[in-house]
Design an enzyme around this catalytic site. Sequence first.
Site, PDB file in Angstrom:
ATOM      1  N   ILE A   1       0.872  -1.161   0.000  1.00 47.83           N
ATOM      2  CA  ILE A   1       0.000   0.000   0.000  1.00 47.83           C
ATOM      3  C   ILE A   1       0.915   1.218   0.000  1.00 47.83           C
ATOM      4  O   ILE A   1       1.855   1.304   0.793  1.00 47.83           O
ATOM      5  CB  ILE A   1      -0.953   0.002   1.214  1.00 47.83           C
ATOM      6  CG1 ILE A   1      -1.883   1.219   1.202  1.00 47.83           C
ATOM      7  CG2 ILE A   1      -0.210  -0.106   2.530  1.00 47.83           C
ATOM      8  CD1 ILE A   1      -2.963   1.179   2.279  1.00 47.83           C
ATOM      9  N   SER A   2       0.705   2.127  -0.930  1.00 49.66           N
ATOM     10  CA  SER A   2       1.644   3.224  -1.140  1.00 49.66           C
ATOM     11  C   SER A   2       1.675   4.190   0.039  1.00 49.66           C
ATOM     12  O   SER A   2       0.711   4.322   0.807  1.00 49.66           O
ATOM     13  CB  SER A   2       1.283   4.004  -2.412  1.00 49.66           C
ATOM     14  OG  SER A   2       1.471   3.217  -3.554  1.00 49.66           O
ATOM     15  N   GLN A   3       2.795   4.870   0.164  1.00 47.35           N
ATOM     16  CA  GLN A   3       2.972   5.952   1.133  1.00 47.35           C
ATOM     17  C   GLN A   3       1.880   7.007   0.921  1.00 47.35           C
ATOM     18  O   GLN A   3       1.604   7.394  -0.214  1.00 47.35           O
ATOM     19  CB  GLN A   3       4.346   6.567   0.908  1.00 47.35           C
ATOM     20  CG  GLN A   3       4.678   7.769   1.746  1.00 47.35           C
ATOM     21  CD  GLN A   3       5.992   8.397   1.315  1.00 47.35           C
ATOM     22  OE1 GLN A   3       6.713   7.860   0.461  1.00 47.35           O
ATOM     23  NE2 GLN A   3       6.314   9.530   1.902  1.00 47.35           N
TER      24      GLN A   3
END
Length: 213
Positions: A59-61
Amino acid sequence: MTEDYRKIELIMSLRNQGIRDQRILEAIERTPREMFLGPSFQPMAYADQALPIACGQTISQPYVVAFMTDRLKLNDRCKVLEIGTGSGYQTAILSPLCRRVYTIERYRTLAKEAGERFKALGLSNVTQMVGDGHKGWPKLAPFDRIIVTAAAAEVPQALGDQLAVGGIMIIPLQSGPMSQELVRITRDERGLAHERLLPVRFVPLVEGIARES
């Protein structure tokens, strides 16, 4: 430190890093990021960092999610194609900012879990498909916006073809053996124009539908 306080700190951090669109900040504030994580990572939900999810994905920053969303220049008329549903977090941020999101995921497990989250959150303008992101969604093209959440060696031809005139695509591209850059692509009557935006680190964009045991 309470979860609400961590969320406030995250929003303040995004503002300090240049995210000023109040619609994006409100979408992030309203979206429970912990819902998109496994139990062991939920205490880190509002840290500004990428975290692992199932199937070896991430899950992206939050800053990268906010930055990519900001550079898409969304409005409530936009028809958006997302390549790489993943946990569904980026999808959930896009949903209140556009007319409709069409999202493709190669892992059936991730797609199923994301779909359950969309239902729980009442995201009625999201349509999913398990498929090969390299091929896009030709039956529904053209798209006003395309966002790709995995790094490609080059822009897949099908995605360029499915971007509407006047449209914007955000995609991470390999810029060297160990480096990637976020690139914004715009289409006009003459073709595609590329603009380099930001060094990033994404999982690779892989062709085909994943085989899962």
